[in-house]
Design an enzyme around this catalytic site. Structure first.
Site, PDB file in Angstrom:
ATOM      1  N   CYS A 112      -8.434  37.817  30.999  1.00 60.07           N
ATOM      2  CA  CYS A 112      -9.889  37.817  31.228  1.00 60.07           C
ATOM      3  C   CYS A 112     -10.233  38.004  32.700  1.00 60.07           C
ATOM      4  CB  CYS A 112     -10.514  36.530  30.697  1.00 60.07           C
ATOM      5  SG  CYS A 112      -9.779  35.000  31.309  1.00 60.07           S
TER       6      CYS A 112
ATOM      7  N   HIS B 216     -10.976  29.921  30.876  1.00 65.44           N
ATOM      8  CA  HIS B 216     -11.411  31.222  30.358  1.00 65.44           C
ATOM      9  C   HIS B 216     -12.613  31.703  31.153  1.00 65.44           C
ATOM     10  CE1 HIS B 216     -11.821  34.538  27.669  1.00 65.44           C
ATOM     11  NE2 HIS B 216     -12.950  34.126  27.136  1.00 65.44           N
TER      12      HIS B 216
END
Length: 408
Positions: free
Chosen positions: A58, A263
């Site tokens: 990510c 994340h």
């Protein structure tokens, strides 16, 4: 007898910086490498949204998505619901080009596989990785074919190596300093760290999110030094683990990467007025105040007042400072609260800030590229309504919940 393939020394140095000194091009990196083994691919359910197959990459995919949004919404003024296949590919090309130009000085060093091969181990990957160099003025002529190769297997990882090599391994190590993580990717969970994200967004791999440089216990810690196209916000600030500076909070475009414990996702809006001018009196005064409020408590010791005034190029003579200390700290508590400070030196700032966003709601969209984080594993944007509430407001009201619904 098979010929030996020699791994380029630049690749070896980048490998150790990315994955850690415990790994090399001669050792298998394992699960973390597998997490990053994908190309740049778009969702079948939302034409302009990139897909993240597994946790880990990510830190590269979300910034790429941010620049795709910038290109479509602001550079080309294309509605996301109307994006064609050709337009989204052009947006991806411009996105990756923008990231490379962010980290480049004069030359861009490109890493890509010599040929498209499936299911490579990390050792095989490094053996087949080749390097090309282009000047910053040449890259536009080649970005189409380069992007096509990065859309293939292991393309995200090849692009990661291109970012590091373009900045230069020695420069990245210098940016990180002795206080940062020695590797850009966490060996346990596989996610990129703040240094990698800052490298992509700002061009320098500093590990901190505050503005400029702060001196803590006699050590100078380097933060973000300029305003950038894409911003960054983090849930960790709500937990008071860090304080994001204005350069990342107030980017050129209303597009923010959102950090959680492990994340990254993306929040964006088409409302350009959300990006306040960086030289507004309120922001200049707050930046000076925050320099001496390192922990974000909303107050400073009265002994720091002359330093704040000097930073604002205001009168800092002893008699005036003593007068202002009595005025700003009438109860002799030893501290100066930010609301009192800002009302004294930027009169009416609160009213102007409140008036600018009074009862103003705006549409935001949220992107999370992980399939498993989306309903029915369909990667799509989520639309919602939000409102701005002043950070140091003297009258605190509960913020309304963010209302979300699916959309693309």
């Amino acid at each position: 007898m098979e010929s030996q393939i020699t791994v380029l020394p630049q690749i070896s140095a980048a490998c150790e910086l990315i994955w850690g000194a415990a790994f090399s091009t001669e050792t298998e990196i394992g699960n973390t490498f597998e997490q990053w083994s994908q190309g740049f691919t778009f969702s079948d359910d939302c034409k302009s949204a990139l897909v993240q197959e597994k946790g880990g990459p990510c830190a590269v995919i979300v910034p790429a998505q941010a620049y795709i949004i910038k290109y479509l919404l602001f550079d080309s003024e294309i509605q996301l619901v109307d994006v064609t296949d050709e337009q989204r590919q052009k947006a991806l090309e411009r996105s990756l080009q923008s990231i490379l130009l962010n980290v480049a000085s004069d030359t861009i060093h490109i890493a890509r596989l010599s040929q498209q091969l499936d299911a490579l181990s990390s050792v095989e990957f490094h053996k087949h990785l080749t390097l090309q160099s282009f000047s910053t003025s040449e890259i536009e002529n080649h970005i189409g074919s380069l992007t096509e190769s990065w859309c293939g297997n292991l393309g995200v990882m090849s692009f990661l190596y291109s970012i590091v090599l373009t900045r230069g391994v020695e420069n990245v190590v210098s940016d990180i300093g002795i206080m940062g993580d020695p590797s850009l990717v966490d060996n346990t969970f596989g996610h990129g760290n703040q240094s990698l994200l800052n490298l992509i967004l700002t061009g320098a791999a500093t590990p901190n999110v505050f503005d400029y440089t702060r001196s803590i216990d006699g050590m100078d810690l380097v933060g973000v030094t300029k305003k950038n196209d894409i911003g960054f916000l983090t849930l960790l600030e709500a937990l008071r683990y860090c304080k994001v500076g204005d350069f990342l909070k107030c980017p050129e475009y209303p597009i923010w990467i959102i950090g959680s414990e492990s994340h990254l996702s993306l929040l964006f809006s088409s409302e350009r007025s959300l990006c306040v001018s960086e030289d507004s009196p309120f922001k200049v005064a707050r930046a000076a105040f925050d320099t001496f409020d390192c922990e974000g408590n909303g107050f400073i010791p009265v002994t720091d007042l002359p330093n704040v005034l000097e930073k604002l190029d205001m009168v800092s003579e002893e008699d005036y400072v003593e007068f202002m200390k009595d005025r700003l700290d009438p109860d002799s508590t030893g501290i100066i609260l930010f609301p009192a400070f800002i009302e004294e030196f930027v009169p009416g700032a609160w009213e102007r800030q409140d008036d600018a966003f009074q009862n103003k709601q705006f549409v935001v969209q949220h992107y999370n590229g992980l399939k498993q984080s989306n309903t029915d594993r369909k990667v799509m944007y989520r639309l919602g309504a939000a409102a701005i509430y002043m950070e140091y407001s003297q009258v605190m009201e509960p913020a309304p919940p963010l209302r979300l619904y699916s959309g693309c």
